[in-house]
Design a protein around this motif. Structure first.
Motif, mmCIF file in Angstrom:
data_model
loop_
_atom_site.group_PDB
_atom_site.id
_atom_site.type_symbol
_atom_site.label_atom_id
_atom_site.label_comp_id
_atom_site.label_asym_id
_atom_site.label_seq_id
_atom_site.Cartn_x
_atom_site.Cartn_y
_atom_site.Cartn_z
ATOM 1 N N ALA A 1 4.699 -5.387 10.843
ATOM 2 C CA ALA A 1 3.688 -4.319 10.896
ATOM 3 C C ALA A 1 3.565 -3.620 9.543
ATOM 4 O O ALA A 1 4.498 -3.636 8.734
ATOM 5 C CB ALA A 1 4.072 -3.302 11.968
ATOM 6 N N ARG A 2 2.399 -3.021 9.325
ATOM 7 C CA ARG A 2 2.211 -2.206 8.127
ATOM 8 C C ARG A 2 2.600 -0.785 8.493
ATOM 9 O O ARG A 2 1.826 -0.054 9.113
ATOM 10 C CB ARG A 2 0.747 -2.272 7.692
ATOM 11 N N MET A 3 3.797 -0.408 8.119
ATOM 12 C CA MET A 3 4.349 0.861 8.582
ATOM 13 C C MET A 3 3.952 2.025 7.691
ATOM 14 O O MET A 3 3.963 3.170 8.123
ATOM 15 C CB MET A 3 5.877 0.774 8.667
ATOM 16 N N VAL A 4 3.661 1.747 6.414
ATOM 17 C CA VAL A 4 3.295 2.822 5.493
ATOM 18 C C VAL A 4 1.960 2.468 4.846
ATOM 19 O O VAL A 4 1.843 1.435 4.185
ATOM 20 C CB VAL A 4 4.378 3.002 4.397
ATOM 21 N N GLN A 5 0.964 3.287 5.081
ATOM 22 C CA GLN A 5 -0.355 3.010 4.520
ATOM 23 C C GLN A 5 -0.366 3.271 3.009
ATOM 24 O O GLN A 5 0.352 4.126 2.512
ATOM 25 C CB GLN A 5 -1.408 3.909 5.188
ATOM 26 N N GLY A 6 -1.180 2.499 2.306
ATOM 27 C CA GLY A 6 -1.386 2.746 0.889
ATOM 28 C C GLY A 6 -0.424 2.016 -0.023
ATOM 29 O O GLY A 6 -0.641 1.932 -1.212
ATOM 30 N N LEU A 7 0.659 1.481 0.543
ATOM 31 C CA LEU A 7 1.601 0.728 -0.284
ATOM 32 C C LEU A 7 1.381 -0.770 -0.033
ATOM 33 O O LEU A 7 0.574 -1.158 0.789
ATOM 34 C CB LEU A 7 3.041 1.104 0.081
ATOM 35 N N THR A 8 2.109 -1.588 -0.772
ATOM 36 C CA THR A 8 2.038 -3.032 -0.546
ATOM 37 C C THR A 8 2.332 -3.331 0.919
ATOM 38 O O THR A 8 3.249 -2.748 1.503
ATOM 39 C CB THR A 8 3.094 -3.754 -1.416
ATOM 40 N N ASP A 9 1.560 -4.212 1.506
ATOM 41 C CA ASP A 9 1.752 -4.539 2.919
ATOM 42 C C ASP A 9 2.919 -5.524 3.061
ATOM 43 O O ASP A 9 2.730 -6.735 3.177
ATOM 44 C CB ASP A 9 0.460 -5.125 3.497
ATOM 45 N N ILE A 10 4.115 -4.951 3.047
ATOM 46 C CA ILE A 10 5.328 -5.775 3.133
ATOM 47 C C ILE A 10 5.382 -6.525 4.457
ATOM 48 O O ILE A 10 5.803 -7.680 4.522
ATOM 49 C CB ILE A 10 6.585 -4.880 2.956
ATOM 50 N N GLY A 11 4.932 -5.847 5.516
ATOM 51 C CA GLY A 11 4.958 -6.485 6.835
ATOM 52 C C GLY A 11 4.143 -7.763 6.856
ATOM 53 O O GLY A 11 4.579 -8.793 7.385
ATOM 54 N N GLU A 12 2.963 -7.704 6.244
ATOM 55 C CA GLU A 12 2.097 -8.890 6.216
ATOM 56 C C GLU A 12 2.768 -10.023 5.442
ATOM 57 O O GLU A 12 2.692 -11.194 5.826
ATOM 58 C CB GLU A 12 0.756 -8.508 5.576
#
Lengths: 129, 193
Positions: B107-118
């Motif tokens: 999941a993308r847990m923090v908006q605005g940062l690199t989408d680590i979850g993806e």
């Protein structure tokens, strides 16, 4: 001081992703002649016709595992001096002990960095340039 | 393997729960065991061989999603985690050509940062494709955390999305977690050089 590009290496691992990681690491170190096999049996067949300076092999593989490959290499005179590094998991102490009995040159525990891989190779073949 | 093994069976169901935390995996052929985990941007692979009656779960996070400052070397954590799970299953009698996998998390847990979850999810899907392992879907992406339960022998799965308050708690825990470091030298008592 050998040049990495003057040495041929064979990586043996049944997982494509692991072979890919090792291949990229070896290229980063400077190796250009890098061959790959998915199991010990295939590796042995290739080595008999096309020997290499260094084999980097996983232990856990189908058909012929890493120990089996190491024993076969050491028992076959034209290949017996091939440098051999075994890849192991962190809990494979017994595997390393057995590999040492059969003349492994070094081993490396997964997951490893490129720097660690280079260090292990240099401990076997000498400082690379 | 996994931490958090609760050997006490649930008095109502007789089930025993094994919580699989980040960096760990667990393989079993015991039908009374339920594998559980909580995921944010991490990914868990639920893998089983339905014929051999064995299954397992891992739980991994690539540092920076395997990109940027950590470089492609960060992929080694994911490759290693998947390899441990596959090899653990093969040791228990599974066959590679029968392995079925479902993926959860990313999941993308923090908006605005690199989408680590993806990045974590993409890595896992790509790993299965490259290794020729059957991917039966699952639940990846989104913006919410997940609780996952997996009955590895029966093949049953349950996913519950996590509320915002609970997400904040485990995201804080995740950020404070130590990223696993690859051993620079061999571990154990053996030293050749």
């Amino acid at each position: 001081m050998p040049a990495a590009r003057s040495l041929s290496v064979m990586t043996v691992d049944d997982q494509f992703s692991m072979r890919s990681l090792i291949r990229n690491g070896l290229r980063e170190i400077g190796f250009t002649d890098v061959r790959e096999c998915a199991n010990g049996e295939e590796a042995l067949r290739q080595l008999i016709t096309q020997p290499v300076h260094l084999v980097i092999s996983d232990f856990n593989m189908p058909k012929l595992d890493g120990i089996g490959l190491l024993r076969s290499i050491r028992a076959y005179p034209p290949l017996k001096n091939t440098a051999f590094i075994m890849l192991t998991g962190s809990t494979d102490t017994e595997v390393v002990k057995r590999a040492m009995q059969y003349g492994v040159n070094n081993y490396i525990v997964k997951p490893f960095t490129v720097a660690a891989l280079k260090g292990r190779i240099e401990a076997v073949v000498g400082k690379l340039n | 393997m996994a931490t958090g093994f609760d050997y006490r069976p649930d008095p109502a169901t007789g089930e025993r729960r094994v919580h699989v935390v980040q960096g760990e995996y667990h393989v079993t052929d015991d039908p009374s065991i339920v594998l559980t985990t909580i995921l944010g941007s991490c990914v868990a692979a639920c893998m089983r061989d339905p014929v051999a009656g064995v299954g397992g779960m891992n739980h991994f996070l690539l540092p920076d999603g395997g990109t940027s400052s950590s470089g492609p070397e960060a992929l080694r954590y994911g490759v290693h985690s998947m390899e441990l799970l596959v090899n653990g299953l093969l040791k228990r009698g599974a066959r590679r050509d029968r392995l079925e996998t479902r993926l959860f998390g990313g999941a993308r847990m923090v908006q605005g940062l690199t989408d680590i979850g993806e990045k974590n999810g993409s890595f896992a899907v790509e790993f299965l494709r490259r290794e020729g392992l059957a991917y039966l879907g699952g639940s990846l992406g989104g913006t919410h955390g997940r609780r996952v339960q997996f009955w590895p022998v029966a093949g049953r799965m349950r996913q519950m999305m996590v509320g915002r308050e609970e997400e904040r708690i485990f995201e804080k825990e995740r950020r404070s977690a130590v990223v696993p470091q690859a051993p620079q030298v061999a571990t154990g008592e053996l030293e050749l050089f």
